[in-house]
Design a protein around this motif. Structure first.
Motif, mmCIF file in Angstrom:
data_model
loop_
_atom_site.group_PDB
_atom_site.id
_atom_site.type_symbol
_atom_site.label_atom_id
_atom_site.label_comp_id
_atom_site.label_asym_id
_atom_site.label_seq_id
_atom_site.Cartn_x
_atom_site.Cartn_y
_atom_site.Cartn_z
ATOM 1 N N GLU A 1 -11.153 -19.680 -47.844
ATOM 2 C CA GLU A 1 -11.551 -18.700 -46.829
ATOM 3 C C GLU A 1 -12.882 -18.071 -47.228
ATOM 4 O O GLU A 1 -13.058 -17.669 -48.371
ATOM 5 C CB GLU A 1 -10.485 -17.616 -46.728
ATOM 6 C CG GLU A 1 -10.754 -16.590 -45.670
ATOM 7 C CD GLU A 1 -9.608 -15.584 -45.555
ATOM 8 O OE1 GLU A 1 -8.452 -15.979 -45.764
ATOM 9 O OE2 GLU A 1 -9.897 -14.426 -45.276
ATOM 10 N N PRO A 2 -13.829 -17.988 -46.309
ATOM 11 C CA PRO A 2 -15.126 -17.401 -46.643
ATOM 12 C C PRO A 2 -14.957 -15.951 -47.088
ATOM 13 O O PRO A 2 -14.067 -15.237 -46.606
ATOM 14 C CB PRO A 2 -15.898 -17.460 -45.322
ATOM 15 C CG PRO A 2 -15.202 -18.457 -44.494
ATOM 16 C CD PRO A 2 -13.778 -18.437 -44.912
ATOM 17 N N GLU A 3 -15.833 -15.522 -48.003
ATOM 18 C CA GLU A 3 -15.750 -14.153 -48.453
ATOM 19 C C GLU A 3 -17.136 -13.617 -48.764
ATOM 20 O O GLU A 3 -18.081 -14.373 -48.992
ATOM 21 C CB GLU A 3 -14.850 -14.051 -49.688
ATOM 22 C CG GLU A 3 -15.310 -14.882 -50.865
ATOM 23 C CD GLU A 3 -14.363 -14.788 -52.059
ATOM 24 O OE1 GLU A 3 -13.214 -14.364 -51.892
ATOM 25 O OE2 GLU A 3 -14.797 -15.162 -53.157
ATOM 26 N N VAL A 4 -17.227 -12.313 -48.786
ATOM 27 C CA VAL A 4 -18.463 -11.632 -49.159
ATOM 28 C C VAL A 4 -18.484 -11.499 -50.680
ATOM 29 O O VAL A 4 -17.477 -11.100 -51.277
ATOM 30 C CB VAL A 4 -18.529 -10.237 -48.510
ATOM 31 C CG1 VAL A 4 -19.776 -9.493 -48.958
ATOM 32 C CG2 VAL A 4 -18.471 -10.338 -46.982
ATOM 33 N N THR A 5 -19.588 -11.854 -51.285
ATOM 34 C CA THR A 5 -19.694 -11.702 -52.736
ATOM 35 C C THR A 5 -20.788 -10.700 -53.075
ATOM 36 O O THR A 5 -21.746 -10.528 -52.315
ATOM 37 C CB THR A 5 -19.988 -13.052 -53.421
ATOM 38 O OG1 THR A 5 -21.218 -13.585 -52.911
ATOM 39 C CG2 THR A 5 -18.882 -14.053 -53.140
ATOM 40 N N ASP B 1 -33.928 -14.033 -47.764
ATOM 41 C CA ASP B 1 -33.942 -15.491 -47.645
ATOM 42 C C ASP B 1 -32.888 -16.034 -46.707
ATOM 43 O O ASP B 1 -32.554 -17.200 -46.773
ATOM 44 C CB ASP B 1 -33.748 -16.111 -49.042
ATOM 45 C CG ASP B 1 -32.472 -15.599 -49.703
ATOM 46 O OD1 ASP B 1 -32.307 -15.816 -50.916
ATOM 47 O OD2 ASP B 1 -31.644 -14.976 -49.007
ATOM 48 N N GLY B 2 -32.344 -15.210 -45.848
ATOM 49 C CA GLY B 2 -31.362 -15.698 -44.885
ATOM 50 C C GLY B 2 -29.963 -15.807 -45.419
ATOM 51 O O GLY B 2 -29.040 -16.120 -44.660
ATOM 52 N N SER B 3 -29.779 -15.582 -46.723
ATOM 53 C CA SER B 3 -28.420 -15.610 -47.237
ATOM 54 C C SER B 3 -28.088 -14.338 -48.014
ATOM 55 O O SER B 3 -27.006 -13.802 -47.883
ATOM 56 C CB SER B 3 -28.185 -16.832 -48.129
ATOM 57 O OG SER B 3 -29.051 -16.818 -49.247
ATOM 58 N N ASN B 4 -29.039 -13.835 -48.810
ATOM 59 C CA ASN B 4 -28.783 -12.621 -49.574
ATOM 60 C C ASN B 4 -29.099 -11.378 -48.751
ATOM 61 O O ASN B 4 -29.925 -11.405 -47.837
ATOM 62 C CB ASN B 4 -29.654 -12.604 -50.841
ATOM 63 C CG ASN B 4 -29.228 -13.659 -51.834
ATOM 64 O OD1 ASN B 4 -28.245 -13.498 -52.531
ATOM 65 N ND2 ASN B 4 -29.952 -14.757 -51.874
ATOM 66 N N PHE B 5 -28.411 -10.302 -49.102
ATOM 67 C CA PHE B 5 -28.649 -9.007 -48.466
ATOM 68 C C PHE B 5 -28.680 -8.004 -49.611
ATOM 69 O O PHE B 5 -27.705 -7.897 -50.348
ATOM 70 C CB PHE B 5 -27.531 -8.710 -47.472
ATOM 71 C CG PHE B 5 -27.641 -7.390 -46.762
ATOM 72 C CD1 PHE B 5 -26.540 -6.549 -46.683
ATOM 73 C CD2 PHE B 5 -28.809 -7.003 -46.132
ATOM 74 C CE1 PHE B 5 -26.612 -5.334 -46.018
ATOM 75 C CE2 PHE B 5 -28.910 -5.792 -45.465
ATOM 76 C CZ PHE B 5 -27.793 -4.954 -45.415
ATOM 77 N N THR B 6 -29.792 -7.332 -49.793
ATOM 78 C CA THR B 6 -29.937 -6.490 -50.986
ATOM 79 C C THR B 6 -30.101 -5.023 -50.626
ATOM 80 O O THR B 6 -30.641 -4.682 -49.575
ATOM 81 C CB THR B 6 -31.145 -6.931 -51.834
ATOM 82 O OG1 THR B 6 -32.342 -6.781 -51.070
ATOM 83 C CG2 THR B 6 -31.011 -8.367 -52.284
ATOM 84 N N LEU B 7 -29.648 -4.197 -51.539
ATOM 85 C CA LEU B 7 -29.849 -2.751 -51.470
ATOM 86 C C LEU B 7 -30.647 -2.353 -52.697
ATOM 87 O O LEU B 7 -30.229 -2.631 -53.824
ATOM 88 C CB LEU B 7 -28.509 -2.013 -51.461
ATOM 89 C CG LEU B 7 -28.583 -0.484 -51.526
ATOM 90 C CD1 LEU B 7 -29.156 0.086 -50.242
ATOM 91 C CD2 LEU B 7 -27.183 0.111 -51.770
ATOM 92 N N LYS B 8 -31.781 -1.715 -52.489
ATOM 93 C CA LYS B 8 -32.618 -1.266 -53.589
ATOM 94 C C LYS B 8 -32.623 0.249 -53.631
ATOM 95 O O LYS B 8 -32.779 0.909 -52.603
ATOM 96 C CB LYS B 8 -34.049 -1.793 -53.431
ATOM 97 C CG LYS B 8 -34.965 -1.370 -54.583
ATOM 98 C CD LYS B 8 -36.436 -1.629 -54.290
ATOM 99 C CE LYS B 8 -36.784 -3.064 -54.213
ATOM 100 N NZ LYS B 8 -38.243 -3.264 -54.054
ATOM 101 N N PRO C 1 -23.445 -12.241 -47.800
ATOM 102 C CA PRO C 1 -22.472 -12.089 -46.710
ATOM 103 C C PRO C 1 -21.848 -13.429 -46.332
ATOM 104 O O PRO C 1 -22.282 -14.483 -46.803
ATOM 105 C CB PRO C 1 -23.332 -11.547 -45.559
ATOM 106 C CG PRO C 1 -24.598 -11.077 -46.188
ATOM 107 C CD PRO C 1 -24.803 -11.944 -47.381
ATOM 108 N N ILE C 2 -20.867 -13.366 -45.480
ATOM 109 C CA ILE C 2 -20.248 -14.589 -44.987
ATOM 110 C C ILE C 2 -21.265 -15.332 -44.111
ATOM 111 O O ILE C 2 -21.933 -14.725 -43.260
ATOM 112 C CB ILE C 2 -18.961 -14.255 -44.204
ATOM 113 C CG1 ILE C 2 -17.916 -13.682 -45.171
ATOM 114 C CG2 ILE C 2 -18.419 -15.497 -43.491
ATOM 115 C CD1 ILE C 2 -16.673 -13.137 -44.497
ATOM 116 N N SER C 3 -21.341 -16.627 -44.358
ATOM 117 C CA SER C 3 -22.300 -17.452 -43.626
ATOM 118 C C SER C 3 -22.060 -17.328 -42.124
ATOM 119 O O SER C 3 -20.915 -17.264 -41.681
ATOM 120 C CB SER C 3 -22.109 -18.904 -44.074
ATOM 121 O OG SER C 3 -22.937 -19.751 -43.351
ATOM 122 N N ASN C 4 -23.085 -17.267 -41.381
ATOM 123 C CA ASN C 4 -23.172 -17.157 -39.920
ATOM 124 C C ASN C 4 -22.797 -15.783 -39.377
ATOM 125 O O ASN C 4 -22.735 -15.573 -38.175
ATOM 126 C CB ASN C 4 -22.422 -18.277 -39.185
ATOM 127 C CG ASN C 4 -20.907 -18.079 -39.105
ATOM 128 O OD1 ASN C 4 -20.359 -17.046 -39.498
ATOM 129 N ND2 ASN C 4 -20.210 -19.079 -38.617
#
Lengths: 115, 116
Positions: A1-5, A71-78, A25-28
């Motif tokens: 099952e897809p998951e957020v890492t 990059d379309g896959s990572n989501f960052t908090l700075k 995040p989960i893809s798509n």
């Protein structure tokens, strides 16, 4: 099952230092969120992100905070210059799309400790 | 503004006993309601959700919740608690534009302990 890492699981930093918390995040999925939970307190919203821009931010999310999806896959908090009061568990969440029946899925969190 | 209240900060039940965790919300229209569980060192896992329709919703791990508009409540129940249910439980409401990607508003959480 897809998951957020999320990485790292635990980050220790000195006050005034910059930290970057990472999430995949989960893809798509289209909507992305950051929440935080200070020890002993409720989970509170920081920011939401859609279509490569911030949709909404809370009053906590001041100029020291920023988010990006480089990059379309990572989501960052700075956090540019950490304060003691930034110590908390930070949760990333993602959601598939618009529509009331959609669910936010949460990652395991990053525990940030500011010394 | 929407808000969520979980009146019980900590509840202890015996294994095998029934469980009810209370949640009250403040919201004018029909809310989007959720229960999440957080085990030690883990993230938030969705137990169940209510959007519309049948007011009794079933979730994972044998949990159910009932939406009662007249009482502005969405209490979580389980008929027989297992030791592995010990965790923190969060009730949350999707804010007014949740269906356009809006945020969740969480209650304070209820910590559940299970006695052998």
């Amino acid at each position: 099952e897809p998951e957020v890492t999320q990485t790292p699981s635990h980050q220790v930093t000195q006050m005034g230092q910059e930290v970057i918390l990472r999430c995949v995040p989960i893809s798509n999925h289209l909507y992305f969120y950051w929440y935080r939970q200070i020890l002993g307190q409720k989970v509170e919203f920081l920011v939401s992100f859609y279509n490569n821009e911030i949709s909404e931010k809370s009053e906590i999310f001041d100029d020291q905070f920023s988010v990006e999806r480089p990059d379309g896959s990572n989501f960052t908090l700075k956090i540019r210059s950490t304060k003691l009061e930034d110590s908390a568990m930070y949760f990333c969440a993602s959601r598939g799309g618009a529509g009331g029946k959609d669910t936010q899925y949460f990652g395991p969190g990053t525990r940030l400790t500011v010394l | 503004a929407q808000s969520v209240t979980q009146p019980d900060i900590h509840i202890t039940v015996s294994e095998g006993a029934s469980l009810e965790l209370r949640c009250n919300y403040s919201y004018g229209a029909t809310p989007y309601l959720f229960w999440y569980v957080q085990s030690p060192g883990q993230g938030l896992q969705l137990l169940l959700k209510y959007f519309s329709g049948d007011t009794l919703v079933q979730g994972i791990k044998g949990f159910e919740a009932e939406f009662k508009r007249s009482q502005s409540s969405f209490n979580l129940r389980k008929p027989s608690v297992h030791w592995s249910d010990a965790a923190e439980y969060f009730c949350a409401v999707g804010e007014s534009y949740y269906n356009q990607g809006g945020k969740l508003i969480f209650g304070q959480g209820t910590e559940l302990s299970v006695k052998p």
